[in-house]
Design a protein around this motif. Structure first.
Motif, mmCIF file in Angstrom:
data_model
loop_
_atom_site.group_PDB
_atom_site.id
_atom_site.type_symbol
_atom_site.label_atom_id
_atom_site.label_comp_id
_atom_site.label_asym_id
_atom_site.label_seq_id
_atom_site.Cartn_x
_atom_site.Cartn_y
_atom_site.Cartn_z
ATOM 1 N N VAL A 154 -3.367 -4.082 -8.375
ATOM 2 C CA VAL A 154 -2.230 -3.476 -7.687
ATOM 3 C C VAL A 154 -2.401 -1.964 -7.701
ATOM 4 C CG1 VAL A 154 0.281 -3.256 -7.592
ATOM 5 C CG2 VAL A 154 -0.751 -5.360 -8.474
ATOM 6 N N VAL A 155 -2.289 -1.344 -6.521
ATOM 7 C CA VAL A 155 -2.403 0.110 -6.407
ATOM 8 C C VAL A 155 -1.096 0.651 -5.841
ATOM 9 C CG1 VAL A 155 -3.551 1.995 -5.199
ATOM 10 C CG2 VAL A 155 -4.906 0.130 -6.155
ATOM 11 N N LEU A 156 -0.530 1.662 -6.508
ATOM 12 C CA LEU A 156 0.673 2.322 -6.039
ATOM 13 C C LEU A 156 0.283 3.635 -5.373
ATOM 14 C CD1 LEU A 156 1.737 0.264 -8.147
ATOM 15 C CD2 LEU A 156 3.516 1.915 -8.727
ATOM 16 N N HIS A 157 0.604 3.788 -4.094
ATOM 17 C CA HIS A 157 0.271 4.996 -3.347
ATOM 18 C C HIS A 157 1.339 6.064 -3.593
ATOM 19 C CE1 HIS A 157 -2.716 3.294 -0.144
ATOM 20 N NE2 HIS A 157 -3.133 3.161 -1.382
ATOM 21 N N VAL A 158 1.032 7.024 -4.431
ATOM 22 C CA VAL A 158 1.984 8.060 -4.820
ATOM 23 C C VAL A 158 1.714 9.319 -4.008
ATOM 24 C CG1 VAL A 158 2.839 9.478 -6.710
ATOM 25 C CG2 VAL A 158 2.147 7.108 -7.128
ATOM 26 N N GLY A 159 2.659 9.697 -3.159
ATOM 27 C CA GLY A 159 2.484 10.897 -2.352
ATOM 28 C C GLY A 159 1.341 10.798 -1.364
ATOM 29 N N VAL A 160 1.073 9.613 -0.851
ATOM 30 C CA VAL A 160 -0.045 9.385 0.064
ATOM 31 C C VAL A 160 0.467 9.393 1.509
ATOM 32 C CG1 VAL A 160 -1.823 7.742 0.785
ATOM 33 C CG2 VAL A 160 -1.311 8.054 -1.649
ATOM 34 N N ARG A 161 -0.172 10.169 2.369
ATOM 35 C CA ARG A 161 0.195 10.206 3.789
ATOM 36 C C ARG A 161 -0.324 8.959 4.501
ATOM 37 N NH1 ARG A 161 -2.464 15.162 3.500
ATOM 38 N NH2 ARG A 161 -3.961 14.326 5.034
ATOM 39 N N ASP A 162 0.276 8.664 5.658
ATOM 40 C CA ASP A 162 -0.138 7.486 6.422
ATOM 41 C C ASP A 162 -1.607 7.555 6.814
ATOM 42 O OD1 ASP A 162 2.417 6.608 6.173
ATOM 43 O OD2 ASP A 162 2.995 6.923 8.270
ATOM 44 N N ASP A 163 -2.075 8.745 7.246
ATOM 45 C CA ASP A 163 -3.469 8.840 7.678
ATOM 46 C C ASP A 163 -4.430 8.655 6.511
ATOM 47 O OD1 ASP A 163 -2.498 11.296 6.663
ATOM 48 O OD2 ASP A 163 -4.134 12.395 7.614
ATOM 49 N N GLU A 164 -4.030 9.145 5.316
ATOM 50 C CA GLU A 164 -4.873 8.959 4.130
ATOM 51 C C GLU A 164 -4.935 7.476 3.759
ATOM 52 O OE1 GLU A 164 -4.112 13.158 1.733
ATOM 53 O OE2 GLU A 164 -2.673 11.519 1.531
ATOM 54 N N ARG A 177 -14.458 -5.627 -4.908
ATOM 55 C CA ARG A 177 -14.275 -4.192 -5.127
ATOM 56 C C ARG A 177 -13.134 -3.642 -4.270
ATOM 57 N NH1 ARG A 177 -17.744 -0.983 -3.705
ATOM 58 N NH2 ARG A 177 -19.139 -2.173 -2.373
ATOM 59 N N ARG A 178 -12.146 -4.496 -4.020
ATOM 60 C CA ARG A 178 -10.936 -4.070 -3.323
ATOM 61 C C ARG A 178 -9.720 -4.467 -4.159
ATOM 62 N NH1 ARG A 178 -11.665 -7.229 2.350
ATOM 63 N NH2 ARG A 178 -13.957 -7.297 2.349
ATOM 64 N N PRO A 179 -8.663 -3.664 -4.158
ATOM 65 C CA PRO A 179 -7.420 -4.127 -4.780
ATOM 66 C C PRO A 179 -6.832 -5.273 -3.971
ATOM 67 C CG PRO A 179 -7.056 -2.075 -3.601
ATOM 68 C CD PRO A 179 -8.544 -2.312 -3.582
ATOM 69 N N ARG A 180 -5.952 -6.018 -4.566
ATOM 70 C CA ARG A 180 -5.349 -7.155 -3.879
ATOM 71 C C ARG A 180 -4.001 -6.792 -3.239
ATOM 72 N NH1 ARG A 180 -6.643 -12.033 -8.257
ATOM 73 N NH2 ARG A 180 -8.906 -11.752 -8.199
ATOM 74 N N VAL A 181 -3.327 -5.799 -3.818
ATOM 75 C CA VAL A 181 -1.993 -5.432 -3.344
ATOM 76 C C VAL A 181 -1.872 -3.912 -3.339
ATOM 77 C CG1 VAL A 181 0.499 -5.683 -3.697
ATOM 78 C CG2 VAL A 181 -1.046 -7.518 -4.394
ATOM 79 N N VAL A 182 -1.240 -3.374 -2.301
ATOM 80 C CA VAL A 182 -0.905 -1.951 -2.242
ATOM 81 C C VAL A 182 0.605 -1.822 -2.103
ATOM 82 C CG1 VAL A 182 -1.050 0.163 -0.864
ATOM 83 C CG2 VAL A 182 -3.111 -1.194 -1.287
ATOM 84 N N LEU A 183 1.224 -1.037 -2.984
ATOM 85 C CA LEU A 183 2.628 -0.700 -2.869
ATOM 86 C C LEU A 183 2.721 0.686 -2.250
ATOM 87 C CD1 LEU A 183 2.835 -3.105 -4.831
ATOM 88 C CD2 LEU A 183 4.708 -1.893 -5.978
#
Length: 558
Positions: free
Chosen positions: A66-76, A91-97
């Motif tokens: 699980v990866v939490l996108h903190v302060g991440v822009r849409d394009d990033e 080598r990929r996460p399974r879930v992105v919050l």
């Protein structure tokens, strides 16, 4: 920042996070299992997206589920997900919050085979991240042999909230003494707007709080252990609630620690709901007292703000959590003792320092992660005011506590995202001015740049043995063998800029005696004191020897 636990499903994860915080992922991912979590920001994603294909993920090693996108822009986010699509699935996460709802990001996640869980824009990452960690940790405990009963184990407030909701009927929120939500049970479609707003903001709306005060609810919660029945309020669209106070288990003078609220759902409360709430209040008191003696999530986030736990912060969430402005000038101060290396501020005057900072600025933020203390002052009146307050504080602590402090100030910090760089600057100043006298105890990089840069240059040279001139060591060897003063005399001569009479006066010797010592030093080292290059080299080399002898190795803070 990955944390590992026993696997749970994405459905279990989103259900526990509450519909007020997160929207469920697509059904195809509901049974995907996850066991680890990490916070990443835009810079980390950019580095991962452009790195070599054999890199193992955003964390640089183990790939978190699980990866939490903190302060991440849409394009990033989109660029990172597109890059992940070309990698092996292991080598990929399974879930992105993520707080994004952009179709391009959702489409990229789908192409990469990654579940995208949309988090409410007003949700705080410092609230979400610990919940995910807690879920994984609880799952690990639940899978252990002889796992204890939740209530008997006093595990945490979220476990307690779920247990109370299950046994008393309704939906539970546990608040602190300032009406900020500490934990809650999952919501359903009967949750009123008050509950949703409270969970997102972790504080009840002001209008409702005023009504509760008018009804005398908080007076009753502070003074007794009774369960208060709070009726529905049509105008505010709130439903009926039961509430009980949480009191510190101290004899004679119990102190209110918070409250437990039970909102009515589709059905009535359980017949013994009041008894369940009273028992839960006693358990909550033990959990709160215990947690206040442990490092808090807020403290960890403050340290992240100061750059003491990795780079990158979610500025909007952190600003909301600490009631800080997202932009505008802030000042960053560092404090260190003037005693031997390793003398710490925290153990001697830490609480006093925090109190003084709060008195100067109510919204100040203080952290003491080790032998130094750091203070953030938002919205300060002027640089002069900050410097005057710091000097007054340093003087007062020396007079009243006998603690001699040094302080470094960085003002004009444009926004919270620049605080970590400012903290590194004050560390440079504290490192470079350790030997200064009383007049340099409160300073800035601009005021002490010469000492700071010279000290860093000497540290760089001292760290490379091949840059240390063996001819200078000959002076110390001669002095040891002959009981001489060549090294001290040469240093005094250089410090006096070649003025023999001035240097001799400082050494309390006749000028001719000093001249003889200087000739002997030239003979021993082979250096020419009339040559400017030799004099510069000799002065640097002598300073390095003195630095190595008089200071212990510096601990890295950068």
């Amino acid at each position: 920042m990955a944390e590992s636990g026993r696997a749970i499903t994405v459905r279990e994860l989103t259900d526990a996070l509450d519909t007020a915080i997160a929207r469920p992922a697509d059904e195809q991912y509901a049974d995907t299992v996850v066991a680890s979590v990490a916070l990443v920001d835009g810079a980390e994603l950019a580095a991962d997206a452009t790195d070599s294909p054999d890199r193992t993920g955003a964390s640089g090693g183990h790939v978190p589920d699980v990866v939490l996108h903190v302060g991440v822009r849409d394009d990033e986010a989109r660029a990172w997900l597109v890059a992940l699509a070309g990698r092996d699935r292991t080598r990929r996460p399974r879930v992105v919050l993520s707080k994004t709802s952009a179709p391009s990001v959702r489409s990229a996640a789908s192409e990469a085979g990654i579940a995208l869980v949309e988090v409410h824009p007003r949700a705080r990452w410092d609230h979400v991240f610990p919940q995910v960690q807690r879920l994984l940790d609880r799952s690990r405990r639940a899978g252990a042999p002889d796992a204890p009963d939740l209530l008997a184990a006093d595990t945490d407030l979220f476990d307690l909230a779920r247990t109370v909701a299950r046994n008393a009927g309704g939906m539970v929120s546990i608040e602190d003494e300032a009406s900020r939500v500490l934990a809650h049970s999952p919501s359903d479609e009967t949750a009123d707007e008050l509950r949703t707003l409270s969970i997102l903001g972790r504080e009840g709306p002001r209008d409702y709080l005023r009504v509760l005060h008018r009804w005398g609810v908080y007076d009753r919660l502070r003074t007794s252990d009774e369960v208060v029945d709070v009726p529905a309020h049509a105008e505010l669209a709130t439903k009926r609630r039961l509430v009980v106070g949480i009191h510190e288990p101290v004899e004679d003078a119990p102190r209110m620690l918070g409250s437990i609220w039970l909102q009515q759902g589709e059905g009535p409360f359980a017949p013994d709901a009041a008894d369940v709430l009273r028992g839960a209040a006693a358990i909550a008191a033990r959990i709160i007292v215990r947690s206040r003696n442990a490092p808090s999530t807020e403290e960890l986030l403050i340290q992240r703000l100061f750059g003491l736990r990795g780079e990158g912060v979610d500025v909007p969430s952190l600003a909301g959590a600490l009631n800080l402005p997202q932009s505008g000038p802030v000042a960053v101060l560092g404090f260190a003792t003037s005693g031997p290396s390793g003398s710490d501020v925290t153990g001697r005057v830490g609480s006093v320092l925090r109190l003084h900072a709060s008195a100067f600025r109510r919204d100040s933020v203080t952290t003491m992660p080790g032998e130094r203390a750091y203070v953030l002052l938002p919205g300060y009146a002027s640089e002069q005011a900050v410097a005057a307050w710091t000097r007054q504080l340093v003087g007062a602590l020396e007079e009243t506590r006998g603690v001699v402090l040094r302080a470094a100030i960085a003002t004009g910090v444009a926004e919270l995202g620049d605080v970590a760089a400012a903290r590194a600057e004050v560390d440079r100043v504290l490192d470079g001015t350790a030997a200064t006298g009383p007049e340099g105890r409160v300073t800035t990089l601009a005021e002490s740049r010469t000492a700071v840069l010279l000290g860093e240059i000497l540290d760089l040279i001292a760290a490379r043995p091949e840059l240390q001139d063996p001819r200078v060591d000959a002076l110390a060897e001669y002095d040891r063998g002959h009981g001489g003063e060549l090294r001290r005399s040469t240093a005094a001569y250089l410090a006096a800029h070649g003025d023999v009479r001035a240097a001799a006066g400082r050494l309390r010797v006749h000028p001719n005696t000093l001249r003889y010592r200087l000739r002997r030093a030239e003979s021993v080292t082979g250096l020419d004191l009339s040559d400017s290059a030799d004099r510069l080299l000799l002065e640097i080399q002598l300073a390095i020897r003195e630095r190595l002898e008089e200071t212990s190795p510096r601990s890295s803070r950068r």
